[in-house]
Design a protein around this motif. Structure first.
Motif, PDB file in Angstrom:
ATOM      1  N   SER A   1       3.450   0.587  12.426  1.00 15.51           N
ATOM      2  CA  SER A   1       3.104   0.937  11.048  1.00 15.51           C
ATOM      3  C   SER A   1       1.921   0.081  10.615  1.00 15.51           C
ATOM      4  CB  SER A   1       4.296   0.694  10.120  1.00 15.51           C
ATOM      5  OG  SER A   1       5.289   1.654  10.362  1.00 15.51           O
ATOM      6  N   PRO A   2       1.147   0.581   9.671  1.00 15.60           N
ATOM      7  CA  PRO A   2      -0.069  -0.151   9.297  1.00 15.60           C
ATOM      8  C   PRO A   2       0.208  -1.415   8.508  1.00 15.60           C
ATOM      9  CG  PRO A   2       0.232   1.754   7.891  1.00 15.60           C
ATOM     10  CD  PRO A   2       1.281   1.849   8.959  1.00 15.60           C
ATOM     11  N   ILE A   3      -0.829  -2.213   8.391  1.00 12.02           N
ATOM     12  CA  ILE A   3      -0.787  -3.421   7.564  1.00 12.02           C
ATOM     13  C   ILE A   3      -1.829  -3.232   6.469  1.00 12.02           C
ATOM     14  CG2 ILE A   3      -1.212  -5.903   7.523  1.00 12.02           C
ATOM     15  CD1 ILE A   3      -0.547  -5.859  10.585  1.00 12.02           C
ATOM     16  N   ILE A   4      -1.395  -3.298   5.223  1.00 10.70           N
ATOM     17  CA  ILE A   4      -2.323  -3.085   4.114  1.00 10.70           C
ATOM     18  C   ILE A   4      -2.054  -4.160   3.069  1.00 10.70           C
ATOM     19  CG2 ILE A   4      -3.124  -1.472   2.338  1.00 10.70           C
ATOM     20  CD1 ILE A   4      -1.738   0.776   4.032  1.00 10.70           C
ATOM     21  N   GLY A   5      -3.098  -4.825   2.649  1.00 11.89           N
ATOM     22  CA  GLY A   5      -2.938  -5.765   1.540  1.00 11.89           C
ATOM     23  C   GLY A   5      -3.601  -7.097   1.778  1.00 11.89           C
ATOM     24  N   ALA A   6      -3.011  -8.127   1.183  1.00 11.89           N
ATOM     25  CA  ALA A   6      -3.614  -9.450   1.178  1.00 11.89           C
ATOM     26  C   ALA A   6      -3.542 -10.091   2.558  1.00 11.89           C
ATOM     27  CB  ALA A   6      -2.883 -10.335   0.170  1.00 11.89           C
ATOM     28  N   THR A   7      -4.451 -11.029   2.789  1.00 18.24           N
ATOM     29  CA  THR A   7      -4.422 -11.864   3.985  1.00 18.24           C
ATOM     30  C   THR A   7      -4.153 -13.299   3.521  1.00 18.24           C
ATOM     31  OG1 THR A   7      -6.724 -12.552   3.942  1.00 18.24           O
ATOM     32  CG2 THR A   7      -6.256 -10.417   4.961  1.00 18.24           C
ATOM     33  N   PRO A   8      -4.004 -14.221   4.446  1.00 19.41           N
ATOM     34  CA  PRO A   8      -3.810 -15.625   4.028  1.00 19.41           C
ATOM     35  C   PRO A   8      -5.025 -16.186   3.284  1.00 19.41           C
ATOM     36  CG  PRO A   8      -3.100 -15.308   6.304  1.00 19.41           C
ATOM     37  CD  PRO A   8      -3.783 -14.045   5.889  1.00 19.41           C
ATOM     38  N   VAL A   9      -6.171 -15.542   3.354  1.00 19.06           N
ATOM     39  CA  VAL A   9      -7.369 -16.041   2.678  1.00 19.06           C
ATOM     40  C   VAL A   9      -7.533 -15.294   1.348  1.00 19.06           C
ATOM     41  CG1 VAL A   9      -9.869 -16.342   2.821  1.00 19.06           C
ATOM     42  CG2 VAL A   9      -8.464 -16.524   4.890  1.00 19.06           C
ATOM     43  N   PRO A  10      -7.420 -15.982   0.220  1.00 19.86           N
ATOM     44  CA  PRO A  10      -7.574 -15.293  -1.070  1.00 19.86           C
ATOM     45  C   PRO A  10      -8.923 -14.582  -1.157  1.00 19.86           C
ATOM     46  CG  PRO A  10      -6.701 -17.510  -1.389  1.00 19.86           C
ATOM     47  CD  PRO A  10      -7.064 -17.394   0.062  1.00 19.86           C
ATOM     48  N   GLY A  11      -8.879 -13.386  -1.703  1.00 21.33           N
ATOM     49  CA  GLY A  11     -10.098 -12.593  -1.839  1.00 21.33           C
ATOM     50  C   GLY A  11     -10.364 -11.707  -0.643  1.00 21.33           C
ATOM     51  N   LEU A  12      -9.687 -11.986   0.472  1.00 22.22           N
ATOM     52  CA  LEU A  12      -9.899 -11.203   1.687  1.00 22.22           C
ATOM     53  C   LEU A  12      -8.682 -10.296   1.913  1.00 22.22           C
ATOM     54  CD1 LEU A  12     -11.728 -10.679   4.149  1.00 22.22           C
ATOM     55  CD2 LEU A  12     -10.601 -12.573   5.309  1.00 22.22           C
ATOM     56  N   TYR A  13      -8.936  -9.013   2.006  1.00 25.17           N
ATOM     57  CA  TYR A  13      -7.858  -8.032   2.144  1.00 25.17           C
ATOM     58  C   TYR A  13      -8.065  -7.256   3.442  1.00 25.17           C
ATOM     59  CZ  TYR A  13      -7.172  -9.252  -2.712  1.00 25.17           C
ATOM     60  OH  TYR A  13      -6.951  -9.954  -3.859  1.00 25.17           O
ATOM     61  N   ILE A  14      -6.984  -6.659   3.897  1.00 24.51           N
ATOM     62  CA  ILE A  14      -7.090  -5.976   5.195  1.00 24.51           C
ATOM     63  C   ILE A  14      -6.354  -4.656   5.190  1.00 24.51           C
ATOM     64  CG2 ILE A  14      -5.045  -7.003   6.323  1.00 24.51           C
ATOM     65  CD1 ILE A  14      -7.078  -7.447   8.764  1.00 24.51           C
ATOM     66  N   ASN A  15      -6.865  -3.773   6.024  1.00 29.66           N
ATOM     67  CA  ASN A  15      -6.234  -2.486   6.289  1.00 29.66           C
ATOM     68  C   ASN A  15      -6.359  -2.302   7.794  1.00 29.66           C
ATOM     69  OD1 ASN A  15      -5.856   0.216   6.884  1.00 29.66           O
ATOM     70  ND2 ASN A  15      -7.551   0.956   5.639  1.00 29.66           N
ATOM     71  N   CYS A  16      -5.244  -2.491   8.501  1.00 33.22           N
ATOM     72  CA  CYS A  16      -5.310  -2.384   9.966  1.00 33.22           C
ATOM     73  C   CYS A  16      -3.938  -2.019  10.503  1.00 33.22           C
ATOM     74  CB  CYS A  16      -5.778  -3.716  10.571  1.00 33.22           C
ATOM     75  SG  CYS A  16      -4.572  -5.046  10.468  1.00 33.22           S
ATOM     76  N   GLY A  17      -3.798  -2.065  11.795  1.00 36.99           N
ATOM     77  CA  GLY A  17      -2.488  -1.848  12.405  1.00 36.99           C
ATOM     78  C   GLY A  17      -2.079  -0.390  12.503  1.00 36.99           C
ATOM     79  N   TRP A  18      -3.006   0.517  12.281  1.00 32.48           N
ATOM     80  CA  TRP A  18      -2.655   1.940  12.365  1.00 32.48           C
ATOM     81  C   TRP A  18      -2.414   2.369  13.800  1.00 32.48           C
ATOM     82  CZ3 TRP A  18      -1.994   4.877   7.939  1.00 32.48           C
ATOM     83  CH2 TRP A  18      -2.431   4.288   6.745  1.00 32.48           C
ATOM     84  N   GLY A  19      -2.849   1.513  14.706  1.00 33.83           N
ATOM     85  CA  GLY A  19      -2.557   1.789  16.115  1.00 33.83           C
ATOM     86  C   GLY A  19      -3.115   3.123  16.547  1.00 33.83           C
ATOM     87  N   THR A  20      -2.240   3.952  17.057  1.00 35.01           N
ATOM     88  CA  THR A  20      -2.689   5.236  17.611  1.00 35.01           C
ATOM     89  C   THR A  20      -2.795   6.302  16.525  1.00 35.01           C
ATOM     90  OG1 THR A  20      -0.431   5.903  18.039  1.00 35.01           O
ATOM     91  CG2 THR A  20      -1.532   4.686  19.775  1.00 35.01           C
ATOM     92  N   GLY A  21      -2.482   5.937  15.268  1.00 34.26           N
ATOM     93  CA  GLY A  21      -2.407   6.979  14.242  1.00 34.26           C
ATOM     94  C   GLY A  21      -3.349   6.788  13.082  1.00 34.26           C
ATOM     95  N   GLY A  22      -4.455   6.110  13.314  1.00 29.24           N
ATOM     96  CA  GLY A  22      -5.335   5.765  12.207  1.00 29.24           C
ATOM     97  C   GLY A  22      -6.072   6.927  11.580  1.00 29.24           C
TER      98      GLY A  22
END
Lengths: 967, 172, 417, 88
Positions: free
Chosen positions: C348-369
């Motif tokens: 399943s994907p990863i969406i949202g905050a990262t450990p670094v404030p101000g830096l956000y991510i959208n990843c982990g869609w794997g084979t279904g992006g």
């Protein structure tokens, strides 16, 4: 009808004594042994062979090799069709049937050609801009019907394919003079050498020019032990120097079993030599796609190798010195060269030809004729100077320079550089493990190519590296093959109908990256993979955007170099050999006793044993009922079996399983649940202690390999100090299971040791015993809730013991039972089936193992994961037993549990559901949020719109006290 | 038995097989040297010898650093070997007869067949025992002689292997 | 000023010699600073930029792409769109995406050729049938269309399947989502790019991020091959290269990068109308509008950033295809490639905050992006604009790898037997 | 298709092996925090470059061993026993 057969001695590849008949678009023709389908068609004067992809423009034969963009045909043999064959590489055979693709009703009169009228409305990417309203769905079916080339048959292919692996010190891809030289030198220096060549013999596309040197080399190759694969093309370089090639087999006449059609070669080589030559680059001029326009070198090859003239009067449109050689050579063969129009300025021309009118700085402004060339009009290439001049001709030859076949080099990770002089991309240094020689290295001077190839072969054999070749011999060519101010359509990609204007549109709309260009215009994406179009397209893009070709770059080269048939890529892995299916040791016995086989995992197992026309369902009901009333006999041989041995075996099993195994007494057995490190239940089974340091482990049938692998991984990688062996013995032991109240009675009748009787052998124990001279390991465990004996025995004794037991069981009113009855029986008892009642989210606490974990002190795989917040969530799904509220309606497996109608968030689902013959009512298991605290609650299940009310009940449905287990 | 020009393939029904498991081949060497009259095979090797008792011929085929297979036409010496190690904490014998099947392939085209089953790197030379991927399944191939090999395969997959071989040699 | 695309614009093109067209998007040079920087010019990144401008009125946005837009997994997938997911969280997410796809051609004024010809999942065993029953019912509970197919219905929808009694891989029935299908992958990237560009977003190609500039632990900009660009909100949408960027920013992700292969056959006249997925063989395929069979594979199961793919996997997946469609042996593989996918333990994907404030991510869609592009962009834009994760994305936050609240869509179809 | 040099059997085709992912992970004790446990279970360097990983010669000798491999070129720089420390 201007093509014709030339008199001998032209035609080095054909045998004029052997005539072959074939059918082309339903009409009979003849050709000669050694012809390709294309050369035979040309010899018969057939010029129009196909229609283009988009505009359905008439198209002829354009090349003489595997780069062919337009002469794409379907081959028909019996019930089978081979779509999209390139006529230029199809060896003509007696009785061949071939037809044009992508035209209807015929290639001569093709209704699709109306597309051509609308061409101005259909520029590159037009479909992105329209067909949106009201909906693409309305337009798509029409587009789908129009698209596609050949037609595939839906009849299973009964031809065969095979795969061969080989190793070589040196493998040479390409059997032209450079490749042959490299192979000879390598073999002579002692290297095991394989040479791959596309033709029926070595020599390459220019083999017909031979002056004896090729023959001498071929003799040396044979002498030095070069292994030569003919009719073969190397299509891919893969990691760590794996070269793959397909070999076309002629196979002889087609029998009822089909033929061995192609062979896949997987050659692991210390060094690869790429010697795949080059492709001629066509000129871009208006209507350069007309039948009768073709590559100059191809016409030359047809004339000399096949003894076929492609026309009577030819005009050559040139950008390369090689055109002059063709002019001379074709002239000698009897084709009149009307004029040689050279796009280059006089100063750039490095060759000359006697008796041919050469016009420098000249290009073709337009081609006369639609379905066949009637002539052309020439103008000054730079847009200045003399007035247009008309030439009558039936053949226009295109000689735009050469594009080295850098594919294998690039696939292997090699970089390319643009050679401005020769206007071509050549290898930039060597890629690891692969060296290019000859034309594909940009070396067009024969002597230099041979000398370099010999050096390369020798050096590779001895393990030295060799400097890359310095490109030479191509003379000067211009990057652009188009005249200034060209009007109309100059086709870049002939098959996909991409014209220069489409490239211009891509530039205008900012699709300027070479990848965007390819994708937006589809140039290079046809079945010829851009072999004759890519360089022209990117040169054009460079011109339009003020960049050098090197800056535009090429798209990545990926396998396959030429399209490879799926059959060849798969080899023997078809039908039953696709994936091994496992059979029971007593498979034939079960078949003889009426087994209805089904696949469970990779095992073929009896689902049931229907008698007298019973359905599977009825049989399973009868079998399950019989097990409860008297007894059943079940073949459990696929059950996973591991022997775990060693001084630390007990400690190890404690670390693996949720349950504790180290406190088992000798002969005692215990249920075990196996987790992964994430805490998820992945397998279950029974562990029995045979001796202090010796355990018997039963796993699920499908889980044994996974479990054995997990055990090995933990032992080898984490618990490296533990002295334990895990030895799989699934296949060594058959397993015959008797279950039901009369189990022991029947075993006793057969003569099993009295020590196994329920009185002396308790539930969940294992005994080593014997029946006559057959040693046994008998486990008392039950997946049915009845008195059960799992009799493990040497596999070769399975059928005999099974037969004896069955004879006695049948006399006692027993039944054979299959998987379906077993599923009913275990569901009645509320026993889970991992993977059916559990999924990739199930933790042990969800299926009632919370307390067992609390009692265990030792760590075990996955334990820490059970302490995370998610594992402690009170809302988790938990295993429950379910009964329909009406007592009659079976709850469908997979039905969702929810209080309200969709859309809503389900609170569980039905995992196993059967009709219980014992209760005369349905029984079901399911996962339900907070399930363990909801006993007696009424819930609702939903199945495809149907709603059924059910009650959460206490498991098991049968024999809650468990007294039946003990006989 | 199946055969084609230059090749014969025969399933050997009578062979007895056991897995000899040991933590340390060197330490075990002395103990079973007396029984086998030979050292355990080193990596990817096979050893032929005769049991000290009864003079019955055997073949040892290396499987892993902790395992070699013992093959013999008679079950008795294998059972004797198992019993003699019964009290050992360093080694054990797991009988696999019937669970592991043996195929003998012989003839000039033996290697042609093997390279149609698996990768050249997994094909043994004479005196070697290589376990690798053949016909997409795991097979131990023992090089008995220049044109003769023994294939050892899990019973559950033996049919698959035989079908692949039959299909291949039918096209020889 | 951009053209509006329509049949009329094509007619004008026909009369103007195709000189009436404007660039689909403008290539921008990087400015010194933006409100938001999106790293990654694939579908997800471009969609993020578009929705930042469209939904949140943020126009001072840059999309930074190392190569050419749409050149990563957006242009390397098998173009399948569907929302047949098991768990409610995923079902909501993916169906929102599919609904956005359904309106996308009109919204972007760019024909993305969404072709909802339906998808068929093949059941090869009774276990599969049960699993598909659960799947279909779960989807229906979540308000998504789904149906069960009998063996005969599958045979009628998918001609050429081996339905013979001796088939090694039997087909017992199946499952369908009729709204599933395909869309033209490049068009998604180009359509979003064009629409974002029209709203003022800067699309910067050939610009590689080499570091994240941080002050006081917060992200304040990026260092690139074209210099420093400042922004105090940065989103990463880089699929298989997410870990590389995360490492630059000083944290790790629960992601492993693998090569995922795909291949196409030569173009053929229509033989296959629906998208066919066979979980049992790992093969999935459809026929494109151009006539090519588009075949997808399972992962090459070792970490890789090489867009090549192992030949062993190519062979194994094609064997699966031929086990299902024995007639296809005569067809030829025309192209084969691989994309680098960012595989996460629970698929399943990863969406949202990262450990670094101000830096956000959208990843982990794997084979279904690919199917997730619209919602991936929508939700990443939301968190970049508001600092709050979108409700749809909340279950997909990075924190689930600590709490253990995984949403296991990989194993949901059943593991051990 | 790569060739993996098994520490015991030498070079064999990739298809005989399984890759077990990153090597040298330290398994935390039961007392570890959720964060530490999550790091161990899921979070990886996932480098674009040299990766230390473990492989098993599953269809051969069955041994697990460590491999230093480049994730772009797939070049194998070294193989070493599963118990050996990471090369520097």
């Amino acid at each position: 009808m201007s093509g014709r057969r030339l008199a001998a001695p032209r035609g080095s590849r054909i045998d004029r004594e052997r005539t072959l008949s074939f059918l082309w678009n339903g009409r009979p023709y003849t050709g000669l042994q050694g012809d390709t389908l294309a050369s035979a068609l040309v010899a018969n004067g057939v010029q129009l062979v196909g229609r283009s992809f988009k505009y359905h423009r008439p198209r002829g034969i354009f090349s003489c090799g595997l780069e062919e963009p337009t002469a794409i045909v379907d081959l028909i043999d019996g019930r089978h069709r081979t779509p999209n064959a390139r006529a230029t590489v199809v060896e003509l055979a007696e009785g061949m049937v071939a037809e044009s693709v992508n035209c209807w009703p015929s290639v001569g009169f093709d209704l699709g050609a109306v597309n051509g009228w609308f061409a101005p409305l259909l520029p590159a990417g037009f479909y992105y801009k329209t067909f949106k309203w009201p909906n693409w769905h309305l337009f798509e079916p029409m587009v789908r019907r129009m698209a596609g080339l050949g037609r595939a048959s839906l009849e299973a292919d009964d031809d065969r394919y095979e795969e061969v692996c080989a190793e070589a010190d040196v493998v040479v891809a390409g059997g032209g003079i450079a490749g042959l030289s490299a192979a000879v030198a390598a073999a002579q220096a002692g290297a095991g050498t394989i040479l791959i060549t596309a033709g029926t013999a070595t020599g390459g596309a220019l083999g017909w020019r031979d002056d004896g040197e090729l023959d001498a080399l071929a003799a040396k190759a044979a002498q030095a032990g070069v292994r030569i694969l003919t009719r073969s093309v190397a299509f891919g370089v893969y990691d760590h120097n794996l070269l793959c090639a397909t070999e076309r087999l002629t196979g002889g006449p087609r029998g009822p079993r089909g033929v061995l059609r192609e062979r896949l070669w997987k050659i692991r080589a210390r060094s690869i030599v790429s010697a795949q030559g080059s492709f001629e680059r066509p000129m871009l001029f208006t209507d350069n796609d007309r039948p009768g326009v073709m590559l100059a070198g191809a016409a030359d090859e047809y004339a000399h190798a096949y003894g076929v003239a492609c026309g009577r009067r030819a005009v050559i449109a040139a950008n390369s010195d090689s055109a002059y050689q063709v002019a001379a050579s074709l002239g000698a063969a009897g084709v009149e060269i009307v004029a040689l129009l050279d796009r280059r300025a006089h100063a750039d021309i490095g060759a000359h030809v006697d008796g041919v009118r050469v016009l420098p700085n000249t290009g073709i402004d337009k081609v006369l004729g639609t379905s066949a060339v009637r002539g052309c009009v020439a103008v000054a290439a730079d847009g200045h100077g003399s007035r247009p001049e008309r030439f009558d001709c039936d053949l226009i030859l295109s000689a735009g320079g050469h594009a080295p076949a850098v594919h294998l080099h690039s696939q292997a990770g090699g970089r390319l550089r643009w050679l401005a002089d020769g206007a071509m991309f050549v290898p930039d240094g060597a890629a690891p493990g692969i060296v290019s020689v000859g034309g594909c290295a940009g070396v067009f001077s024969r002597d230099t190519a041979v000398a370099h190839a010999l050096d390369v072969g020798r050096a590779l054999a001895l393990g030295f590296t060799v400097p890359s070749a310095t490109p030479c011999g191509a003379g000067r060519s211009l990057a652009s093959t188009r005249i200034a101010d060209a009007r109309g359509k100059q086709f870049v990609d002939l098959q996909n109908d991409v014209a220069a204007g489409d490239v211009g549109l891509a530039a205008l709309e900012n699709y300027r990256s070479v990848e965007h260009l390819k994708r937006y215009t589809t140039t290079g994406m046809a079945t010829d993979q851009g072999k004759t179009s890519n360089v022209n397209a990117l040169v054009l893009m460079g011109e339009l955007t003020g960049r050098e070709p090197a800056e535009v770059g090429t798209t990545k080269f990926r396998p396959p170099f030429v399209p490879a048939s799926l059959g060849a890529l798969v080899g023997r892995r078809v039908g039953r050999l696709y994936r091994p299916l496992k059979h029971l040791p007593a498979a034939e016995w079960h078949a003889a006793h009426g087994a209805l086989y089904e696949q469970f995992g990779n095992w073929n197992r009896p689902a049931a044993y229907p008698v007298g026309g019973e359905t599977l369902h009825a049989a399973a009901q009868r079998e399950a009922r019989t097990v409860r009333r008297s007894l059943g006999v079940f073949d459990g041989s696929p059950l996973g079996k591991l022997e775990v041995w060693g001084p630390d075996a007990a400690e190890f099993l404690d670390l693996m399983y949720v349950g504790t195994m180290s406190n088992l007494a000798r002969g005692q057995a215990r249920y075990g649940l196996l987790l992964n490190e994430n805490g998820i239940v992945v397998d279950d089974g029974i562990v029995a202690r045979l001796d202090d340091h010796h355990f018997w482990v039963n796993t699920t049938s499908a889980g044994v390999e996974r479990t054995a692998s997990a055990f090995e991984e933990w032992l080898q990688c984490e618990y490296t100090n533990l002295r334990v062996f895990v030895t799989p013995v699934t296949s060594r032991y058959g397993n015959v299971t008797l279950s039901g109240p009369k189990s022991w009675e029947v075993m006793a009748a057969v003569g099993f040791d009295a020590g196994l009787s329920p009185g002396s052998m308790k539930h969940m124990t294992m005994r080593e015993s014997a029946l006559g001279d057959v040693p046994l390991r008998v486990l008392r465990a039950s997946f049915t809730g009845e008195l059960s004996y799992e009799i493990n025995l040497p596999v070769d004794a399975t059928t005999a013991v099974l037969d004896r037991l069955w004879t006695a069981a049948a006399a006692a009113g027993g039944a054979l039972y299959g998987i379906e009855a077993l599923e009913i029986l275990r569901t009645e008892k509320g026993y889970i089936h991992i993977g059916t009642d559990t999924d990739g989210t199930t933790l042990p606490g969800d299926i009632g193992f919370g307390r067992a974990i609390g009692a265990k002190t030792a760590n075990f795989v996955g334990r820490r994961s059970l302490l995370r917040p998610a594992a402690l969530d009170p809302q988790r799904f938990q295993l429950v037993a379910l009964s329909p509220a009406d007592g009659r309606t079976q709850l469908p497996t997979g039905a969702q549990i929810a209080a309200s109608d969709p859309p809503t968030t389900p609170e569980g689902h039905v995992t196993s559901s059967f009709w219980s013959p014992e209760l005369g009512a349905p029984v079901a298991l399911g996962m339900l949020a907070r399930g363990s605290s909801r006993l007696g609650e009424r819930i609702r299940v939903h199945h495809l719109g149907e709603r059924i009310d059910a009650i959460v009940v206490k498991a098991p449905f049968i024999d809650p006290a468990g007294s039946r287990l003990h006989g | 038995m199946d055969s084609a020009a230059g090749i014969t393939v025969e399933l050997d029904r009578g062979v007895h097989v056991a897995a000899l498991r040991y933590f340390d081949a060197d330490a075990l060497g002395e103990r079973i040297g007396a029984l086998l009259g030979a050292a355990l095979p080193s990596e990817q090797r096979s050893v032929r010898g005769r049991f000290a008792v009864g003079d019955t011929p055997y073949l040892l085929a290396w499987r892993s650093p902790n395992e070699c297979w013992v093959l013999c036409d008679d079950g008795a010496p294998i059972e004797a070997l198992r019993r003699s190690l019964a009290d050992s904490r360093d080694a054990c014998v797991v009988v696999q007869t019937g669970g592991i099947l043996a195929l003998t392939i012989a003839g000039a085209r033996t290697r042609d067949l093997l390279c149609r089953l698996g990768s050249a790197a997994s094909i043994p030379r004479t005196g070697e025992a290589r376990t690798g991927r053949f016909a997409d399944i795991t097979v131990t191939v023992v090089g008995l002689a220049e044109a003769e090999v023994l294939l050892l395969v899990d019973r559950a997959y033996a049919n698959h292997l035989l079908e692949w071989i039959r299909a291949t040699i039918a096209d020889f | 000023m951009q053209n509006r695309y329509s049949a009329w614009s094509l007619l004008r093109g026909a009369f103007s010699g195709q000189r009436n067209w404007s660039p689909a998007w403008t290539d921008a040079a990087p400015k010194a600073a933006y409100d938001v920087i999106v790293v990654g010019g694939g579908g997800h990144g471009l969609a993020t930029a578009y929705y930042l401008a469209k939904n949140h009125g943020l126009n001072n946005v840059a999309v930074i792409e190392r190569g050419w837009i749409g050149g990563g997994n957006t242009g390397r997938n098998t173009t399948i769109v569907r929302s047949n997911y098991l768990y409610p969280e995923s079902a909501r997410l993916y169906d929102f995406s599919l609904k956005l796809y359904e309106g996308l051609s009109a919204e972007l004024n760019f024909n993305i050729m969404l072709s909802q010809r339906g998808l068929v999942l093949l059941a090869h065993s009774r276990h599969d049938l049960d699993a598909m029953s659960r799947w279909a019912n779960a989807m229906r509970m979540n308000g998504i269309d789904a149906g069960i197919l009998s063996r005969d219905e599958v045979a009628a929808m998918v001609p050429g399947l081996d339905m013979s009694p001796q088939a090694r891989i039997p087909v017992l029935g199946g499952f369908t989502q009729r709204r599933g299908g395909t869309a033209r992958h490049d068009a998604i990237a180009w359509g979003y790019a064009r629409a974002a560009s029209a709203l003022g977003v800067d699309i910067i190609q050939n610009c590689e991020v080499q570091g994240f500039v941080q002050e006081g632990g917060r992200v304040v900009g990026v260092d690139t091959t074209r210099g420093r660009i400042n922004a105090d909100r940065v989103g990463i949408a880089a699929a298989g290269h997410s870990s590389v960027l995360a490492n630059l920013a000083g944290f790790r992700l629960p992601v492993t990068s693998y090569a995922l292969q795909a291949m196409v056959s030569e173009p053929l006249k229509p033989v296959l109308d629906t998208v066919v997925l066979s979980p049992g063989t790992g093969a999935y395929l459809s026929q494109s509008d151009k006539g090519e069979l588009v075949i997808g594979a399972m992962l090459d199961l070792f970490p890789s950033y090489a867009q090549r793919g192992s030949f062993a996997v190519t062979q194994s997946i094609l064997a699966g295809v031929l086990a299902l469609f024995p007639a296809y042996a005569r067809l030829k593989m025309l192209r084969q490639w691989a994309g680098i996918v960012d595989v996460v333990h629970d698929s399943s994907p990863i969406i949202g905050a990262t450990p670094v404030p101000g830096l956000y991510i959208n990843c982990g869609w794997g084979t279904g992006g690919f199917k997730g592009i619209p919602v991936g962009g929508w939700t990443l834009a939301h968190v970049l604009a508001t600092g709050e994760n979108h409700p749809l994305a909340e279950p997909f936050a990075l924190s689930r790898f600590v709490t253990g609240r995984l949403i296991d869509e990989a194993a949901a179809s059943g593991i051990a037997h | 298709m790569m060739q993996i040099p098994c520490i015991l059997c030498g070079r064999r085709d990739e298809s005989e092996f399984v890759c077990g992912g990153a090597s040298h992970l330290l398994r935390p004790p039961l007392e570890a925090s959720d964060q530490q446990w999550g790091d161990y279970l899921f979070f990886r360097d996932n480098p674009k470059g040299v990766h230390l990983e473990r492989w098993r010669h599953a269809q051969g000798c069955g041994r697990w061993f460590n491999v230093a491999r480049h994730t772009v070129t797939h070049e194998i720089l070294s193989v070493y026993a599963i118990t050996e420390p990471a090369p520097r």
